[in-house]
Design a protein around this motif. Sequence first.
Motif, PDB file in Angstrom:
ATOM      1  N   GLU A  23     -23.166  80.285  98.232  1.00 42.78           N
ATOM      2  CA  GLU A  23     -21.964  80.427  99.048  1.00 42.78           C
ATOM      3  C   GLU A  23     -20.674  80.657  98.268  1.00 42.78           C
ATOM      4  OE1 GLU A  23     -22.184  76.770 101.213  1.00 42.78           O
ATOM      5  OE2 GLU A  23     -23.475  77.631 102.756  1.00 42.78           O
ATOM      6  N   VAL A  24     -20.661  80.377  96.983  1.00 42.64           N
ATOM      7  CA  VAL A  24     -19.474  80.590  96.157  1.00 42.64           C
ATOM      8  C   VAL A  24     -19.913  81.145  94.812  1.00 42.64           C
ATOM      9  CG1 VAL A  24     -17.491  79.540  95.005  1.00 42.64           C
ATOM     10  CG2 VAL A  24     -18.197  78.701  97.248  1.00 42.64           C
ATOM     11  N   ILE A  25     -19.167  82.125  94.310  1.00 45.07           N
ATOM     12  CA  ILE A  25     -19.417  82.684  92.977  1.00 45.07           C
ATOM     13  C   ILE A  25     -18.181  82.403  92.130  1.00 45.07           C
ATOM     14  CG2 ILE A  25     -19.872  84.769  91.636  1.00 45.07           C
ATOM     15  CD1 ILE A  25     -21.088  85.958  94.216  1.00 45.07           C
ATOM     16  N   THR A  26     -18.368  81.731  90.998  1.00 46.94           N
ATOM     17  CA  THR A  26     -17.263  81.498  90.081  1.00 46.94           C
ATOM     18  C   THR A  26     -17.576  82.142  88.751  1.00 46.94           C
ATOM     19  OG1 THR A  26     -18.138  79.397  89.240  1.00 46.94           O
ATOM     20  CG2 THR A  26     -16.749  79.293  91.206  1.00 46.94           C
ATOM     21  N   SER A  27     -16.569  82.725  88.125  1.00 46.29           N
ATOM     22  CA  SER A  27     -16.748  83.369  86.825  1.00 46.29           C
ATOM     23  C   SER A  27     -15.417  83.462  86.124  1.00 46.29           C
ATOM     24  CB  SER A  27     -17.348  84.772  87.001  1.00 46.29           C
ATOM     25  OG  SER A  27     -16.438  85.611  87.713  1.00 46.29           O
ATOM     26  N   LEU A  37     -15.668  83.743  97.630  1.00 43.73           N
ATOM     27  CA  LEU A  37     -16.407  83.134  98.731  1.00 43.73           C
ATOM     28  C   LEU A  37     -17.516  84.086  99.146  1.00 43.73           C
ATOM     29  CD1 LEU A  37     -13.380  81.806 100.841  1.00 43.73           C
ATOM     30  CD2 LEU A  37     -14.498  80.784  98.841  1.00 43.73           C
ATOM     31  N   ASN A  38     -18.690  83.535  99.379  1.00 42.30           N
ATOM     32  CA  ASN A  38     -19.859  84.393  99.529  1.00 42.30           C
ATOM     33  C   ASN A  38     -20.722  84.003 100.736  1.00 42.30           C
ATOM     34  OD1 ASN A  38     -21.659  86.464  98.805  1.00 42.30           O
ATOM     35  ND2 ASN A  38     -22.911  85.043  97.607  1.00 42.30           N
ATOM     36  N   ALA A  45     -16.879  81.264 106.161  1.00 45.54           N
ATOM     37  CA  ALA A  45     -16.492  79.960 106.694  1.00 45.54           C
ATOM     38  C   ALA A  45     -16.859  78.867 105.699  1.00 45.54           C
ATOM     39  CB  ALA A  45     -17.181  79.715 108.032  1.00 45.54           C
ATOM     40  N   LEU A  46     -15.946  77.920 105.514  1.00 45.96           N
ATOM     41  CA  LEU A  46     -16.067  76.929 104.455  1.00 45.96           C
ATOM     42  C   LEU A  46     -16.962  75.763 104.849  1.00 45.96           C
ATOM     43  CD1 LEU A  46     -12.307  76.812 103.487  1.00 45.96           C
ATOM     44  CD2 LEU A  46     -14.139  77.840 102.119  1.00 45.96           C
ATOM     45  N   THR A  47     -17.854  75.407 103.939  1.00 45.98           N
ATOM     46  CA  THR A  47     -18.672  74.215 104.071  1.00 45.98           C
ATOM     47  C   THR A  47     -18.202  73.181 103.060  1.00 45.98           C
ATOM     48  OG1 THR A  47     -20.308  74.913 102.446  1.00 45.98           O
ATOM     49  CG2 THR A  47     -20.644  75.650 104.728  1.00 45.98           C
ATOM     50  N   GLY A  79     -13.399  89.723 106.173  1.00 44.34           N
ATOM     51  CA  GLY A  79     -12.234  88.949 105.798  1.00 44.34           C
ATOM     52  C   GLY A  79     -12.478  87.991 104.657  1.00 44.34           C
ATOM     53  N   LEU A  80     -11.390  87.427 104.165  1.00 47.19           N
ATOM     54  CA  LEU A  80     -11.451  86.452 103.074  1.00 47.19           C
ATOM     55  C   LEU A  80     -12.115  85.164 103.542  1.00 47.19           C
ATOM     56  CD1 LEU A  80     -10.539  85.288 100.282  1.00 47.19           C
ATOM     57  CD2 LEU A  80      -8.450  84.574 101.422  1.00 47.19           C
ATOM     58  N   CYS A  81     -11.654  84.618 104.679  1.00 46.87           N
ATOM     59  CA  CYS A  81     -12.193  83.339 105.149  1.00 46.87           C
ATOM     60  C   CYS A  81     -11.709  83.067 106.563  1.00 46.87           C
ATOM     61  CB  CYS A  81     -11.758  82.214 104.220  1.00 46.87           C
ATOM     62  SG  CYS A  81     -12.333  80.584 104.733  1.00 46.87           S
ATOM     63  N   SER A  82     -12.664  82.763 107.442  1.00 47.57           N
ATOM     64  CA  SER A  82     -12.323  82.485 108.841  1.00 47.57           C
ATOM     65  C   SER A  82     -11.933  81.037 109.070  1.00 47.57           C
ATOM     66  CB  SER A  82     -13.523  82.823 109.739  1.00 47.57           C
ATOM     67  OG  SER A  82     -14.659  82.046 109.368  1.00 47.57           O
TER      68      SER A  82
END
Length: 333
Positions: A23-27, A37-38, A45-47, A79-82
């Motif tokens: 659900e998240v990619i960090t680099s 956000l993935n 949508a954030l968990t 979108g970026l985040c709902s």
Amino acid sequence: MSTPTTPGGTTPGGTDPEVITPEVITSVQNGIGRIELNRPRAINALTRDMLVTIQQAVDAWREDDEVTRIEITGRGERGLCSGADVRALRQQLVDGDLAGAVEFFDIEYPLNADLATYPKPVWSVMDGITMGGGMGLTLHGTRRIGTHTTQLAMPEVGIGLFPDVGATYELSRMPGETGTWMALTGNPVDASSALWAGLLDETDELRTHPDDSWLATNRSWIDECFAGDDPVAILERLEAHDHPEVAATLQVILGRCPLSVAVALELVRRAAHQPSVADVLQIDRVLAGNFFADTEFIEGVRAQLVDKDRNPRWRHAHVGEVTRAEVLAMFGE
């Protein structure tokens, strides 16, 4: 070398590590700590786990000299985040897990506060739908970049909540009463309006000049109708006004949760006097716990996202039925 923020492998050949979760990619790339956000099918949508991963990355990069700034983006075209995954939170409440549901805010709000005061620049590309919790990740940052598809909103009054994540700090400082309009309607604004209102710092493309945006050209009646501390008086002014845009706005608010509308107005007024985003978030945390202990959120999400009948049965038929005591009780007073 930067260390991975969550368990995972590094890219072969000694390049910057990339840590991938479902659900998240960090680099880290060229000195930029990237957070993507993935969950594109859910408009990211954030968990709870997503928030934990983001916080871990933010913590790891704070003292990492190799990271000069953070950039937040979202995968997918919508979108970026709902916002938060409110269906999952509702289910926790339905299952009787109030403590587990409320814990979401105990992870989200400190992250929002952290990003607001982060010692390195925090950039975000607020592409497409950027609402609710998505605003909490981006609105308080250093450089907020819009696109021609940007839609910013705090739509919580439509699901029996309130505009949280510290957003009323910025909404209360928008020109005139335009932030009050956003809080009470939950309606979105495009990049032109957002740039005019100070919610964006720049955009890649504008379809309308900011001075000709919807918010700018409608500010006069918004300022007139949304003044004051009484939500009933606001509705009465809307009912009496003859501007062609007013009728639609009135109908929108009449369909929102009356308790949420009354609390949103009170919150905007209080936020205007708070010295920082963190101070607003402290108020939000009290409200969040009390709203989750209430039933309006369960009903609002049911109507909008579960059964999708768009016919919520709110406890109050009209904002005029919401007492001052009920509003203060939500603030813990």
